[in-house]
Design an enzyme around this catalytic site. Structure first.
Site, PDB file in Angstrom:
ATOM      1  N   CYS A 139       0.845  -1.172  -0.022  1.00  0.00           N
ATOM      2  CA  CYS A 139      -0.130   0.072  -0.068  1.00  0.00           C
ATOM      3  C   CYS A 139       0.893   1.242  -0.017  1.00  0.00           C
ATOM      4  O   CYS A 139       1.937   1.331   0.681  1.00  0.00           O
ATOM      5  CB  CYS A 139      -0.910   0.009   1.214  1.00  0.00           C
TER       6      CYS A 139
ATOM      7  N   HIS B  22      -8.490   4.231   1.259  1.00  0.00           N
ATOM      8  CA  HIS B  22      -7.956   4.492   0.085  1.00  0.00           C
ATOM      9  C   HIS B  22      -8.767   5.204  -0.667  1.00  0.00           C
ATOM     10  O   HIS B  22     -10.032   5.369  -0.647  1.00  0.00           O
ATOM     11  CB  HIS B  22      -8.104   2.957  -0.930  1.00  0.00           C
ATOM     12  N   PHE B  23      -8.145   6.050  -1.656  1.00  0.00           N
ATOM     13  CA  PHE B  23      -8.779   6.923  -2.521  1.00  0.00           C
ATOM     14  C   PHE B  23      -8.008   7.453  -3.876  1.00  0.00           C
ATOM     15  O   PHE B  23      -6.763   6.929  -3.866  1.00  0.00           O
ATOM     16  CB  PHE B  23      -9.075   8.049  -1.909  1.00  0.00           C
TER      17      PHE B  23
ATOM     18  N   HIS C  52      -3.902   6.565  -3.683  1.00  0.00           N
ATOM     19  CA  HIS C  52      -3.757   5.773  -2.446  1.00  0.00           C
ATOM     20  C   HIS C  52      -4.307   4.468  -2.538  1.00  0.00           C
ATOM     21  O   HIS C  52      -5.603   4.462  -2.313  1.00  0.00           O
ATOM     22  CB  HIS C  52      -4.084   6.373  -1.284  1.00  0.00           C
TER      23      HIS C  52
ATOM     24  N   HIS D 184       3.888   2.602   1.800  1.00  0.00           N
ATOM     25  CA  HIS D 184       4.276   2.412   3.308  1.00  0.00           C
ATOM     26  C   HIS D 184       3.912   1.295   4.296  1.00  0.00           C
ATOM     27  O   HIS D 184       3.789   1.618   5.336  1.00  0.00           O
ATOM     28  CB  HIS D 184       3.577   3.787   3.715  1.00  0.00           C
TER      29      HIS D 184
ATOM     30  N   SER E 240      -3.346  18.145   1.639  1.00  0.00           N
ATOM     31  CA  SER E 240      -2.087  17.079   1.816  1.00  0.00           C
ATOM     32  C   SER E 240      -0.711  18.058   1.352  1.00  0.00           C
ATOM     33  O   SER E 240      -0.663  18.826   0.900  1.00  0.00           O
ATOM     34  CB  SER E 240      -2.253  16.021   0.814  1.00  0.00           C
TER      35      SER E 240
ATOM     36  N   HIS F  60       2.705   8.766   7.068  1.00  0.00           N
ATOM     37  CA  HIS F  60       2.108   8.534   5.966  1.00  0.00           C
ATOM     38  C   HIS F  60       0.869   9.127   5.434  1.00  0.00           C
ATOM     39  O   HIS F  60       0.255   9.268   4.468  1.00  0.00           O
ATOM     40  CB  HIS F  60       1.871   6.974   5.525  1.00  0.00           C
ATOM     41  N   GLY F  61       0.082   9.816   6.616  1.00  0.00           N
ATOM     42  CA  GLY F  61      -0.962  10.746   6.538  1.00  0.00           C
ATOM     43  C   GLY F  61      -1.419  11.006   7.843  1.00  0.00           C
ATOM     44  O   GLY F  61      -0.505  11.486   8.859  1.00  0.00           O
TER      45      GLY F  61
ATOM     46  N   LYS G  87     -14.069   8.069  -3.711  1.00  0.00           N
ATOM     47  CA  LYS G  87     -13.797   6.745  -2.787  1.00  0.00           C
ATOM     48  C   LYS G  87     -14.393   5.285  -3.410  1.00  0.00           C
ATOM     49  O   LYS G  87     -13.937   4.436  -3.362  1.00  0.00           O
ATOM     50  CB  LYS G  87     -14.497   7.212  -1.560  1.00  0.00           C
TER      51      LYS G  87
END
Length: 379
Positions: free
Chosen positions: A69, A131-132, A162, A230, A264, A281-282, A359
Site C-alpha cells: 500500500c 484508499h482513494f 492511495h 508505506h 495534503s 504517511h498521513g 472513494k
C-alpha cells in the site's frame, strides 16, 4: 530486554495511549532493536499504525495484509477543472480490468510487463477503507528548489492515488498466519519474494488507476513524480525494517495525505536511523470507524459530506464509508507536518488541495416510485 522506543510527536499531537502501548508491546518481541512512532501513530490490529520497527527477526504481521500500500502523485493537464463536471466523468474504479494490450490504460501502466505474481483479481480497482483517487491542485509551494526538481508549480493539477495490493497481500499474510499466527517467518526469503511481488503489484495498480482516470477526464496518462509504499519490510544493515503506515524517509519524496476535506503535503524526507529512516504517511485516525459513524450521523448529513469546506466534491456511493472517513475522524495534518519538521525528518515542498476525491462509485439514483393511488385512473 525490550528494544528502544522513540516517538516523533509533540505534546500538541493526538497520540492515544493504546498506540504507545502497542509500540512497547512490539519492542518486547524477540529480536526487536528499535521502534519509531510517527506523529500519525494510532492503534492497529495487534501492531501500531504509523511506525517503523527494526528487528533481527522478520514478523509478517507487523507489515499486515495490505502489503505494498502506498501513495503516488501524477501530473495531469486539464482545462477548466470544474469539480461538478469532472466528478461526473470519473470512471467506476470498483470494476476491475483484465490485462489487455488493446486497453490504453493497461498498455500505458504495464509497459509491456506481466502482472506480478500473475494476480489479476481486483486489478485497476481502488479498494475501500482510507484508499482513494483524488484530483487536486497545487495550492502553494513551500520549497521552490524541491518543487522545481519535481516539476510542481502553484495552480497545477495532480492525481493522487492511495491504494495497495488488494487481495494479494491478504493472501500472502493468511498463508503465514494460518500456520504461524503472529510468529516470525519460518522462511524469510520465501516471504520476501512474495512480499516483493505485492509491492510491485501495488505500484502497478496505482499507475493503472491514474491512467484510467486521466483517460476518462480527457488527459494523457503520465508517470508518477512520487510513488512510495508505506506498508512493507526491507532488509537494512542486517536487520528487517518493518513499516506499517510509515513511508520511507531516507532521501525520498513523499506525499503525506490529509483528508478529503483538508490539504495534503508533498515533502522531501531526510529521516535517520532513530526514526527508522521513515516519515508519517498521513494524518492518522483519531476515531475508530464505529465512533466516526456514530458521531458523524449525529452531526452531518450525507449531502454535507459530499461537498467539503474547500469546495471539493466527494464521489462515494457508500454512505457508511462517507461517515467513517469523514475529515473529523482524522488528526490535523498540519500538526503531523509540524512535528516532522520540528524533529528534522522532512521539508515541506508543496501543499495540495482536493478538487474531486473518489472513494467508491456513486450508486444510480432510484427510480421514482409509482403513485398507486392514481395509476388505475390513467387511460
Amino acid at each position: 530486554m525490550s528494544a528502544s522506543v522513540s516517538l516523533f510527536a509533540s505534546e500538541n499531537s493526538w497520540i492515544e495511549t493504546d498506540a504507545v502501548a502497542q509500540c512497547h508491546h512490539v519492542a518486547a518481541l524477540d529480536g526487536m532493536v528499535h521502534v519509531a512512532g510517527m506523529p500519525d501513530l494510532h492503534p492497529g490490529k495487534g501492531a501500531p499504525i504509523g511506525a517503523a520497527m527494526r528487528s533481527s527477526v522478520l514478523y509478517p504481521f507487523l507489515v499486515g495484509s495490505d502489503i505494498g500500500c502506498g501513495i503516488a502523485v501524477f501530473p495531469i493537464a486539464l482545462k477548466k477543472p470544474s469539480p461538478e463536471r469532472l466528478a461526473a466523468r470519473f470512471p467506476d474504479l470498483d470494476v476491475p480490468l483484465a490485462p489487455d494490450a488493446d486497453d490504453p490504460a493497461w498498455a500505458f501502466a504495464s509497459r509491456g510487463k506481466p502482472v506480478p505474481a500473475g494476480y489479476t483479481e481486483g486489478l485497476g480497482t481502488v479498494g475501500r477503507g482510507n484508499h482513494f483517487v483524488e484530483l487536486a491542485r497545487i495550492g502553494s509551494i513551500e520549497d521552490g528548489a524541491h518543487a522545481e526538481r519535481l516539476g510542481l508549480a502553484a495552480g497545477a493539477l495532480v492525481l493522487i492515488v492511495h491504494s495497495g495490493s488488494r487481495g494479494l497481500g491478504e493472501r500472502i499474510l493468511r498463508a503465514h498466519t494460518e500456520v504461524h499466527g503472529a510468529g516470525p517467518a519460518a522462511d524469510p526469503p520465501a516471504y520476501l519474494a512474495a512480499h516483493d511481488d505485492a509491492v510491485r503489484w501495488g505500484s502497478l495498480n496505482r499507475r493503472l488507476l491514474a491512467a484510467r482516470v486521466a483517460l476518462a477526464l480527457g488527459a494523457e496518462p503520465a508517470e508518477p513524480i512520487v510513488d512510495e509504499c508505506h506498508n512493507l519490510v526491507e532488509v537494512r544493515d542486517g536487520h528487517y525494517l518493518h513499516r506499517k503506515g510509515a513511508a520511507p524517509g531516507d532521501g525520498r519524496d513523499v506525499l503525506i495525505a490529509g483528508t478529503r476535506g483538508t490539504p495534503s503535503f508533498v515533502v522531501a524526507a531526510h529521516a535517520g536511523a532513530d526514526a527508522g529512516w521513515s516519515v508519517a504517511h498521513g494524518a492518522g485516525r483519531k476515531m475508530s470507524r464505529a465512533d466516526a459513524l456514530r458521531r458523524g450521523r449525529a452531526k452531518h448529513t450525507v449531502e454535507e459530506l459530499r461537498r467539503t469546506p474547500l469546495g471539493s466534491l466527494v464521489v462515494c456511493g457508500d454512505r457508511q464509508l462517507l461517515f467513517e472517513e469523514a475529515p473529523t475522524a482524522y488528526k490535523r495534518i498540519e500538526q503531523v507536518i509540524a512535528d516532522l519538521v520540528a524533529h528534522g525528518l522532512a521539508t515541506p515542498v508543496a501543499v495540495t488541495v482536493p478538487v474531486v476525491t473518489y472513494k467508491t462509485a456513486d450508486q444510480p439514483a432510484e427510480a421514482p416510485k409509482r403513485d398507486r393511488r392514481r395509476s388505475w385512473a390513467r387511460p
